[in-house]
Motif scaffolding. Sequence first.
Motif, PDB file in Angstrom:
ATOM      1  N   LYS A  89       0.844  -1.201   0.000  1.00  0.00           N
ATOM      2  CA  LYS A  89       0.000   0.000   0.000  1.00  0.00           C
ATOM      3  C   LYS A  89       0.876   1.246   0.000  1.00  0.00           C
ATOM      4  O   LYS A  89       1.972   1.247   0.549  1.00  0.00           O
ATOM      5  N   SER A  90       0.344   2.344  -0.541  1.00  0.00           N
ATOM      6  CA  SER A  90       1.113   3.596  -0.567  1.00  0.00           C
ATOM      7  C   SER A  90       1.214   4.181   0.841  1.00  0.00           C
ATOM      8  O   SER A  90       0.374   3.916   1.704  1.00  0.00           O
ATOM      9  N   THR A  91       2.226   5.004   1.043  1.00  0.00           N
ATOM     10  CA  THR A  91       2.418   5.617   2.362  1.00  0.00           C
ATOM     11  C   THR A  91       1.261   6.550   2.707  1.00  0.00           C
ATOM     12  O   THR A  91       0.864   6.632   3.859  1.00  0.00           O
ATOM     13  N   LYS A  92       0.699   7.231   1.704  1.00  0.00           N
ATOM     14  CA  LYS A  92      -0.416   8.144   1.984  1.00  0.00           C
ATOM     15  C   LYS A  92      -1.653   7.377   2.437  1.00  0.00           C
ATOM     16  O   LYS A  92      -2.315   7.773   3.395  1.00  0.00           O
ATOM     17  N   GLN A  93      -1.964   6.265   1.768  1.00  0.00           N
ATOM     18  CA  GLN A  93      -3.107   5.440   2.181  1.00  0.00           C
ATOM     19  C   GLN A  93      -2.922   4.968   3.620  1.00  0.00           C
ATOM     20  O   GLN A  93      -3.848   5.012   4.422  1.00  0.00           O
ATOM     21  N   GLN A  94      -1.716   4.493   3.911  1.00  0.00           N
ATOM     22  CA  GLN A  94      -1.436   3.986   5.249  1.00  0.00           C
ATOM     23  C   GLN A  94      -1.491   5.106   6.284  1.00  0.00           C
ATOM     24  O   GLN A  94      -1.962   4.895   7.399  1.00  0.00           O
ATOM     25  N   LEU A 100      -3.439   7.720   6.228  1.00  0.00           N
ATOM     26  CA  LEU A 100      -4.849   7.992   6.518  1.00  0.00           C
ATOM     27  C   LEU A 100      -5.436   6.912   7.432  1.00  0.00           C
ATOM     28  O   LEU A 100      -6.244   7.208   8.315  1.00  0.00           O
ATOM     29  N   GLU A 101      -4.997   5.657   7.265  1.00  0.00           N
ATOM     30  CA  GLU A 101      -5.423   4.575   8.165  1.00  0.00           C
ATOM     31  C   GLU A 101      -4.896   4.804   9.574  1.00  0.00           C
ATOM     32  O   GLU A 101      -5.608   4.612  10.558  1.00  0.00           O
TER      33      GLU A 101
END
Length: 144
Positions: free
Chosen positions: A42-47, A49-50
Amino acid sequence: MFRDIATIVADKCVNPETKRPYTVILIERAMKDIHYSVKTNKSTKQQALEVIKQLKEKMKIERAHMRLRFILPVNEGKKLKEKLKPLIKVIESEDYGQQLEIVCLIDPGCFREIDELIKKETKGKGSLEVLNLKDVEEGDEKFE
């Protein structure tokens, strides 16, 4: 990747009481406390936000608000303002001149929805301007 995620979280978030940003080191420590493990697919930005969602359960943290300015035609502006109200956190100023001008703070997650609503309702006559990507307090804190 762990540090990159912490950096993104620190960049996007503030303490809701003081409106001051958190340090990367503090976010890293909080991520370790919730036992966050990096997902390499997964991308760092997605992670990031999680991670923000998970950290909200453990500490006082929220996304820094965006400051926007809407310029809307007066005749559609009043109706549109009512539709926008649930998406706006704080209205800082309103000016009814030849056009309705509103400066407000929003949650960054609502930006796309607000942009699409303004384009659709005003048929291209209204405009949306980002004044500040994140509303944070800066400078030294005063202790009394």
